[in-house]
Design an enzyme around this catalytic site. Structure first.
Site, short mmCIF file in Angstrom:
data_model
loop_
_atom_site.label_atom_id
_atom_site.label_comp_id
_atom_site.label_asym_id
_atom_site.label_seq_id
_atom_site.Cartn_x
_atom_site.Cartn_y
_atom_site.Cartn_z
N HIS A 175 0.84 -1.19 0.00
CA HIS A 175 0.00 0.00 0.00
C HIS A 175 0.87 1.24 0.00
O HIS A 175 1.87 1.30 0.71
CB HIS A 175 -0.99 0.02 1.17
CG HIS A 175 -0.41 -0.24 2.53
ND1 HIS A 175 0.07 -1.47 2.93
CD2 HIS A 175 -0.22 0.59 3.58
CE1 HIS A 175 0.50 -1.40 4.17
NE2 HIS A 175 0.35 -0.15 4.60
N HIS A 224 1.04 5.18 0.77
CA HIS A 224 0.39 6.25 1.54
C HIS A 224 0.51 7.56 0.78
O HIS A 224 1.60 7.92 0.31
CB HIS A 224 1.09 6.44 2.89
CG HIS A 224 1.03 5.26 3.81
ND1 HIS A 224 0.09 5.15 4.81
CD2 HIS A 224 1.79 4.15 3.87
CE1 HIS A 224 0.29 4.01 5.46
NE2 HIS A 224 1.31 3.39 4.91
#
Ligand SMILES: [Zn+2]
Length: 137
Positions: free
Chosen positions: A98, A100
């Site tokens: 992921h 950010h």
């Protein structure tokens, strides 16, 4: 399927989705570091960046680039810090890649990415460069 991001991708867990396409889903972090903190994840469950298929990596970073301005403008931010904790030792708590995107404002009290490192440098640049080049395929 126990991975929370896979469950969000599958629509099993609600999330504030900001973008969804065939390769990538982006949504607001439920524990935001700042207003507008977005997570961009590949649909495929892959723990680390280097395990992404090239197509998924392309899609992931195209989406990060595509979202950077809307996230900044929507929050009236001056910039964004964009980062990846890549591997458990880095503080990655969910083993699904992921990225950010965190909006930033002058004087928001957060540091730059440089501030997270104590700079314990022991090796010379040419030695390190050669070691990395030797492992490129
Ligand atoms: Zn997953």
């Amino acid at each position: 399927m126990s991975c929370i991001f896979c469950r969000i991708v599958a629509g099993e867990v609600p999330a504030e989705i900001v973008l969804r396409d065939s390769e990538v889903v982006a949504f607001l972090d439920v524990q935001p570091l700042a207003d507008g903190h977005v997570l961009v994840v590949p649909r495929a469950h892959v723990a680390q960046l280097e395990d992404l298929e090239p197509r998924a990596a392309d899609a992931l970073f195209r989406t990060v680039v595509r979202l950077a301005r809307p996230v900044r403008e929507a929050l009236g931010a001056a910039g964004t810090t964009i980062g990846v904790n890549n591997g458990e030792a880095t503080g990655q708590t969910i083993a699904h890649v992921h990225v950010h995107i965190v909006p930033r404002w002058p004087g928001d009290g957060a540091g730059s990415i440089h501030t997270i490192f104590p700079r314990h440098i022991k090796r010379k640049l040419p030695e390190v460069g050669a070691a990395i080049r030797d492992r490129m395929t």
